[in-house]
Design a protein around this motif. Structure first.
Motif, PDB file in Angstrom:
ATOM      1  N   LEU A   1       0.831  -1.213   0.000  1.00  0.00           N
ATOM      2  CA  LEU A   1       0.000   0.000   0.000  1.00  0.00           C
ATOM      3  C   LEU A   1       0.865   1.262   0.000  1.00  0.00           C
ATOM      4  CD1 LEU A   1      -2.864  -0.869   2.537  1.00  0.00           C
ATOM      5  CD2 LEU A   1      -2.781  -1.277   0.080  1.00  0.00           C
ATOM      6  N   PHE A   2       1.917   1.258   0.806  1.00  0.00           N
ATOM      7  CA  PHE A   2       2.764   2.460   0.873  1.00  0.00           C
ATOM      8  C   PHE A   2       3.402   2.734  -0.496  1.00  0.00           C
ATOM      9  CE2 PHE A   2       3.567   1.151   5.554  1.00  0.00           C
ATOM     10  CZ  PHE A   2       2.332   1.676   5.924  1.00  0.00           C
ATOM     11  N   ASN A   3       3.873   1.686  -1.148  1.00  0.00           N
ATOM     12  CA  ASN A   3       4.506   1.879  -2.463  1.00  0.00           C
ATOM     13  C   ASN A   3       3.495   2.350  -3.503  1.00  0.00           C
ATOM     14  OD1 ASN A   3       7.343   1.310  -2.250  1.00  0.00           O
ATOM     15  ND2 ASN A   3       6.764  -0.785  -1.705  1.00  0.00           N
ATOM     16  N   ARG A   4       2.335   1.754  -3.465  1.00  0.00           N
ATOM     17  CA  ARG A   4       1.337   2.088  -4.476  1.00  0.00           C
ATOM     18  C   ARG A   4       0.776   3.509  -4.289  1.00  0.00           C
ATOM     19  NH1 ARG A   4      -1.287  -0.692  -8.815  1.00  0.00           N
ATOM     20  NH2 ARG A   4      -3.241   0.396  -9.231  1.00  0.00           N
ATOM     21  N   TYR A   5       0.515   3.871  -3.029  1.00  0.00           N
ATOM     22  CA  TYR A   5      -0.195   5.133  -2.786  1.00  0.00           C
ATOM     23  C   TYR A   5       0.725   6.222  -2.225  1.00  0.00           C
ATOM     24  CZ  TYR A   5      -4.052   1.837  -3.300  1.00  0.00           C
ATOM     25  OH  TYR A   5      -4.900   0.867  -3.778  1.00  0.00           O
ATOM     26  N   LYS A   6       2.012   6.086  -2.458  1.00  0.00           N
ATOM     27  CA  LYS A   6       2.943   7.022  -1.797  1.00  0.00           C
ATOM     28  C   LYS A   6       2.707   8.478  -2.191  1.00  0.00           C
ATOM     29  CE  LYS A   6       6.814   5.944  -4.849  1.00  0.00           C
ATOM     30  NZ  LYS A   6       7.271   4.585  -5.057  1.00  0.00           N
ATOM     31  N   ASN A   7       2.142   8.701  -3.371  1.00  0.00           N
ATOM     32  CA  ASN A   7       1.866  10.089  -3.765  1.00  0.00           C
ATOM     33  C   ASN A   7       0.437  10.514  -3.447  1.00  0.00           C
ATOM     34  OD1 ASN A   7       4.446  10.397  -4.860  1.00  0.00           O
ATOM     35  ND2 ASN A   7       3.802   9.234  -6.666  1.00  0.00           N
ATOM     36  N   LYS A   8      -0.321   9.637  -2.836  1.00  0.00           N
ATOM     37  CA  LYS A   8      -1.733   9.945  -2.608  1.00  0.00           C
ATOM     38  C   LYS A   8      -2.132   9.956  -1.130  1.00  0.00           C
ATOM     39  CE  LYS A   8      -2.935   8.089  -7.096  1.00  0.00           C
ATOM     40  NZ  LYS A   8      -3.788   7.296  -7.959  1.00  0.00           N
ATOM     41  N   VAL A   9      -1.417   9.199  -0.314  1.00  0.00           N
ATOM     42  CA  VAL A   9      -1.828   9.085   1.098  1.00  0.00           C
ATOM     43  C   VAL A   9      -0.641   9.370   2.011  1.00  0.00           C
ATOM     44  CG1 VAL A   9      -2.848   7.586   2.865  1.00  0.00           C
ATOM     45  CG2 VAL A   9      -3.519   7.299   0.470  1.00  0.00           C
ATOM     46  N   LYS A  10      -0.861  10.341   2.888  1.00  0.00           N
ATOM     47  CA  LYS A  10       0.205  10.724   3.820  1.00  0.00           C
ATOM     48  C   LYS A  10      -0.091  10.217   5.243  1.00  0.00           C
ATOM     49  CE  LYS A  10       1.843  15.094   5.616  1.00  0.00           C
ATOM     50  NZ  LYS A  10       1.585  16.513   5.651  1.00  0.00           N
ATOM     51  N   TYR A  11      -1.370  10.143   5.605  1.00  0.00           N
ATOM     52  CA  TYR A  11      -1.754   9.752   6.977  1.00  0.00           C
ATOM     53  C   TYR A  11      -2.250   8.306   7.004  1.00  0.00           C
ATOM     54  CZ  TYR A  11      -1.584  14.743   7.904  1.00  0.00           C
ATOM     55  OH  TYR A  11      -1.162  16.042   8.026  1.00  0.00           O
ATOM     56  N   TRP A  12      -1.639   7.521   7.873  1.00  0.00           N
ATOM     57  CA  TRP A  12      -1.991   6.107   7.993  1.00  0.00           C
ATOM     58  C   TRP A  12      -2.243   5.748   9.455  1.00  0.00           C
ATOM     59  CZ3 TRP A  12      -2.252   3.243   3.469  1.00  0.00           C
ATOM     60  CH2 TRP A  12      -1.638   3.794   2.340  1.00  0.00           C
ATOM     61  N   LEU A  13      -3.156   4.805   9.681  1.00  0.00           N
ATOM     62  CA  LEU A  13      -3.376   4.248  11.022  1.00  0.00           C
ATOM     63  C   LEU A  13      -3.162   2.745  10.913  1.00  0.00           C
ATOM     64  CD1 LEU A  13      -6.779   6.051  11.881  1.00  0.00           C
ATOM     65  CD2 LEU A  13      -4.456   6.908  12.231  1.00  0.00           C
ATOM     66  N   THR A  14      -2.586   2.141  11.915  1.00  0.00           N
ATOM     67  CA  THR A  14      -2.285   0.705  11.801  1.00  0.00           C
ATOM     68  C   THR A  14      -3.509  -0.158  12.156  1.00  0.00           C
ATOM     69  OG1 THR A  14      -1.159   0.818  13.939  1.00  0.00           O
ATOM     70  CG2 THR A  14       0.226   0.923  11.966  1.00  0.00           C
ATOM     71  N   PHE A  15      -3.729  -0.482  13.423  1.00  0.00           N
ATOM     72  CA  PHE A  15      -4.827  -1.392  13.777  1.00  0.00           C
ATOM     73  C   PHE A  15      -5.959  -0.651  14.482  1.00  0.00           C
ATOM     74  CE2 PHE A  15      -1.060  -4.062  13.551  1.00  0.00           C
ATOM     75  CZ  PHE A  15      -1.517  -5.053  12.696  1.00  0.00           C
ATOM     76  N   ASN A  16      -7.165  -0.752  13.915  1.00  0.00           N
ATOM     77  CA  ASN A  16      -8.309  -0.085  14.527  1.00  0.00           C
ATOM     78  C   ASN A  16      -8.567  -0.597  15.948  1.00  0.00           C
ATOM     79  OD1 ASN A  16     -10.747   1.649  14.250  1.00  0.00           O
ATOM     80  ND2 ASN A  16     -11.804  -0.292  14.643  1.00  0.00           N
ATOM     81  N   GLU A  17      -8.701   0.332  16.890  1.00  0.00           N
ATOM     82  CA  GLU A  17      -9.066  -0.001  18.272  1.00  0.00           C
ATOM     83  C   GLU A  17      -8.277  -1.203  18.779  1.00  0.00           C
ATOM     84  OE1 GLU A  17     -13.399  -0.243  18.301  1.00  0.00           O
ATOM     85  OE2 GLU A  17     -13.500   1.919  18.608  1.00  0.00           O
ATOM     86  N   ILE A  18      -6.982  -1.113  18.644  1.00  0.00           N
ATOM     87  CA  ILE A  18      -6.127  -2.280  18.945  1.00  0.00           C
ATOM     88  C   ILE A  18      -6.353  -2.791  20.368  1.00  0.00           C
ATOM     89  CG2 ILE A  18      -4.129  -0.791  19.525  1.00  0.00           C
ATOM     90  CD1 ILE A  18      -2.360  -3.078  18.318  1.00  0.00           C
ATOM     91  N   ASN A  19      -6.628  -1.889  21.307  1.00  0.00           N
ATOM     92  CA  ASN A  19      -6.760  -2.327  22.703  1.00  0.00           C
ATOM     93  C   ASN A  19      -8.069  -3.049  22.992  1.00  0.00           C
ATOM     94  OD1 ASN A  19      -7.689   0.372  22.185  1.00  0.00           O
ATOM     95  ND2 ASN A  19      -8.062   0.642  24.358  1.00  0.00           N
TER      96      ASN A  19
END
Ligand code: BG6
Length: 478
Positions: A167-185
């Motif tokens: 995903l990072f390679n594909r969208y490197k020019n389109k997405v700057k903000y990323w979140l890893t795991f939703n509600e991990i806790n």
């Protein structure tokens, strides 16, 4: 009413997750995932483990509203145009892992899946809406569950790393903000949801889920590192379900109990993500609960090197705790229990409404970590009524959001660095806990119902116009 000063670049927007709105569950080369097989689309089943669950779709027995969702897969242009009309600066969404790697184990991604999100990001760009993308929101590929036992297995770390770097390679020019795991806790409460397995029994729940969490911490750290390398200007956040824990009263026994719940539920994952190390309280907690983590060589260094840039959180309610509680006293929160708080009203689904709790949450988090915060979920699930003239007068939702935005304004005054606000389900979507459409959060109404019927037609609720003005005035007019 007080007027609040939100930062100039405050990221106003809305939030959704792929499995709750995209639909098209078997289109575009997508593989099956956890959300697809949960009976009736109730993604949050299996609270204390459900090892007998057979992960089969049974159309005879259940309706699956999430299989068609709100058909965002085909209607994203119309929806994004409505977000733009409200003035959204940002849109939090998630990518369905199994659209990109249908089983999770492939070495090559599914081009059709990647192309779909390209189209979504391009559409957002048209309106200058900044995407904030969650990598994993309750939909681990089914194959990883049935063949690997989900995050119980260390091997899933490598599959996730490949997914994230793709995903990072594909969208490197389109997405700057990323979140890893939703509600991990939330994982220790409902392991199946975030970790993709059901512990054998209540006795093994903590051991299994803390081990699964360790694997996710390593995976998250690897993803943060990769994002920073591939997209130097990227910012990666963790995502916590945060419910400040109050003591029921001033009995020191209850206060200590509440503190312990606060640490284990609210602080544990944040400590690892932000400080890059396990917290001191974990040692005793693990010992007393028979938890022993398999931490392999290099894991702790990886975690140390992959700390997040900011904390994102969902806030729906606070939690009130006492040491000894009867079953009648237990509330029915979002993932979490607690007892009823006599000072708070609850929603139609029993979720207590506590705007001051959001101010408390933000202050607690900022006091502890001093990193920017981002409220990426908040909102009121409510029944909406369509009037004869088609209008939807959701004043209850406006009241809820107004009071929570005011609480954020107070927290900013308190000194908290807050990046933005993306209320949950900005367009009506399928509920994670109940699989219902009738539990609505949106500014935009979608004509779809619990039995699966409906035209999917979109219409603007009263809150649509209200939120547009909030954004226009940068939170000055609530
Ligand atoms: C959060 C989840 O816990 O709460 C969302 O991240 C979920 O996926 C939201 O939809 C609201 O919960 P529910 O059960 O009302 O949909």
């Amino acid at each position: 009413m007080t007027t609040y000063s939100f930062p100039e670049n405050f990221m106003w927007g809305g939030a959704t997750a792929a499995n709750q709105l995209e639909g098209a569950y078997n289109e575009g080369g997508k593989g099956m995932n956890l959300a697809d097989v949960m009976p009736g689309g109730k993604v949050r089943l299996g609270v204390i483990g459900n090892p007998g669950f057979d992960f089969k779709i049974d159309h005879e027995k259940y309706v699956y509203p999430n299989h068609t969702g709100i058909d965002f897969y085909h209607r994203y242009k119309e929806d994004i145009a409505l977000f733009a009309e409200m003035g959204f600066k940002t849109y939090r969404m998630s990518i369905a892992w199994s659209r990109i790697f249908p089983q999770g184990t492939e070495t090559e991604p599914n081009e059709e899946g990647l192309a779909f999100y390209d189209r979504v990001f391009d559409e957002l760009k048209k309106y200058d809406i900044e995407p904030v993308v969650t990598l994993s929101h309750y939909e681990i590929p089914l194959y990883l569950i049935t063949e690997y036992g989900g995050w119980r297995s260390r091997e899933v770390i490598g599959f996730f790393e490949r997914y994230a770097t793709t995903l990072f390679n594909r969208y490197k020019n389109k997405v700057k903000y990323w979140l890893t795991f939703n509600e991990i806790n939330g994982a220790t409460h409902i392991p199946l949801l975030g970790l993709g397995f059901s512990p054998e029994s209540e006795e093994t729940r903590l051991q299994d889920s803390f081990q699964g969490l360790h694997h996710q911490f390593v995976a998250s750290a690897l993803a943060v590192k990769a994002a920073h390398e591939i997209i130097p200007e990227s910012q990666v956040g963790c995502m916590l379900v945060y419910a400040p824990t109050y003591s029921f009263d001033s009995n020191p026994q209850n206060i200590m109990h509440a503190l312990q719940e606060q640490r284990v539920f609210n602080n544990y994952c944040g400590d690892v993500h932000v400080r890059g190390a396990y917290p001191a309280f974990a040692t005793r907690y693990f010992k007393e609960n028979g938890i022993s983590l398999d931490i392999q060589e290099g894991d702790l260094e990886t975690i140390k090197d992959g700390t997040v840039d900011f904390i994102s959180l969902s806030y729906y309610m606070s939690r009130t705790e006492k040491k000894e509680k009867t079953p009648e006293e237990v509330g029915q929160g979002n993932l979490i229990g607690g007892v009823k708080n006599p000072f708070l009203e609850a929603s139609d689904w029993g979720w207590e409404i506590d705007p001051e709790g959001l101010r408390i949450a933000l202050n607690q988090l900022y006091d502890r970590y001093q990193v920017p915060l981002f409220v990426v979920e908040n909102g009121l699930g409510a029944y909406d009524k369509v009037e004869e003239d088609g209008s939807i007068n959701d004043d209850y939702r406006i009241d809820y959001l107004r009071s929570h935005i005011a609480a954020m304004g107070e927290a900013i005054e308190d000194g908290v660095e807050l990046m933005g606000y993306t209320p949950w389900g900005c367009i009506d979507l399928v509920s994670a806990s109940t699989g219902e459409m009738s539990k609505r959060y949106g500014f935009i109404y979608v004509d779809k119902h619990d039995d699966g019927s409906g035209s999917f037609e979109r219409s603007k609720k009263k809150s649509f116009h209200w939120y547009k003005n909030v954004i226009d005035t940068n939170g000055k007019e609530l």
